[in-house]
Write an enzyme that holds these catalytic residues in place. Structure first.
Site: not given
Ligand code: 13P
Ligand code: ZN
Length: 280
Positions: A210, A169, A139, A141, A115
């Site tokens: 995602h 808040e 980023h 999940h 990413e």
């Molecule tokens: P990477 O291992 O390449 O960082 O990818 C993980 C991910 O969350 C892709 O969206």
């Molecule tokens: Zn991801």
């Protein structure tokens, strides 16, 4: 100074560990990047071993010559604190903003996160918009925010309003709202362009089915933003799971009162009136 002794490196490692402990990083899920300050680069440059230049996969001219600390592609957040030199790397961008090279880390091979285009395009937008103040892109999940992308309309207005309502808040923590990227193939320029466009306006963007991207000034604020959004999503998942509908919520005028009291601006477009049907 030894690379791993630097405060910014320690802060990066701590954030990765915290994210792992929250359960947001199954396997290699998620990635983190930090735009390193010039004086921090100087403090660790004696450790650099410069590798070959590689294409970024996008074009970030306003970041030319900058250095970033980033997680490696396919590397597990779980391992960052245990073997940082294998899991993360520092990269340098060239003068055109089209290529990078590893200057430290990933000692057993590998490359920065897949990413990287999204991280760098978001950094470019945020550097520009905040006069260089924002340095972290994250980023993750988190399960609850992802769950909501299966049942809520994929638009900024509804996501912002519903998440604002779930914890008092929230409008103070993300007053500009939250953006939503529809499902797209991850890891490339196209999703990077879509996300960075939203980052011109928001500090958080959901990737449908995602995960979530968050931007901030430092590790604490960026982690705190991710944490707040996910906590709010968790409450919403719980409320929706109760299948009663909401009996009461924060009202439009109350958001305005909150904005006044805390000195934040909440765009009027999110403060639409809603009709409630109480199920008794
Ligand atoms: P990477 O291992 O390449 O960082 O990818 C993980 C991910 O969350 C892709 O969206
Ligand atoms: Zn991801």
């Amino acid at each position: 100074m030894k690379f791993l002794d630097a405060e910014f490196v320690q802060g990066f490692i701590r954030m990765a560990k915290d994210g792992w402990e929250q359960g947001w990083h199954e396997r290699n899920g998620g990635n983190l990047s930090y735009r390193v300050k010039p004086e921090e680069v100087v403090s660790v440059e004696e450790n650099f071993e410069k590798k070959e230049w590689q294409p970024i996969g996008t074009f970030v001219p306003k970041l030319a010559g900058e250095y970033f600390l980033v997680t490696g592609s396919g590397k597990f957040f779980r391992n960052v604190a245990i073997k940082p030199e294998d899991s993360i790397c520092m990269i340098e961008l060239d003068g055109s903003g089209e290529n990078y090279r590893i200057v430290w880390g990933l000692v057993n091979g590998g490359r920065p996160t897949s990413e990287l285009p999204s991280h760098l395009m978001n950094h470019e937008v945020k550097k520009n918009a905040t006069n260089g103040k924002y340095r972290v892109i994250y980023h993750a999940h988190p399960a609850n925010i992802i769950a909501l992308t299966f049942v809520m309309p994929l638009n900024d207005t509804v996501f912002t309003r519903e998440l604002w309502e779930m914890a008092t808040e929230c409008p103070v923590v993300f007053p500009s709202g939250i953006g939503v990227v529809p499902w797209m193939v991850p890891g490339g320029k196209e999703i990077a362009v879509a996300t960075s466009k939203l980052m011109e306006r928001y500090d958080v963007a959901v990737w449908a089915h995602h995960g979530l991207f968050a931007a901030g000034e430092d590790f604490d604020l960026t982690f705190g933003l991710m944490h707040t959004v996910e906590k709010s999503a968790e409450i919403l998942v719980k409320v929706l799971s109760m299948d009663q509908g909401k009996r009461q919520t924060i009202k439009v005028q109350e958001f305005r009162d909150l904005a006044k009291a805390f000195g934040v601006e909440l765009p009027e477009e999110f403060l639409y009136e809603k009709l409630y049907v109480k199920k008794d």
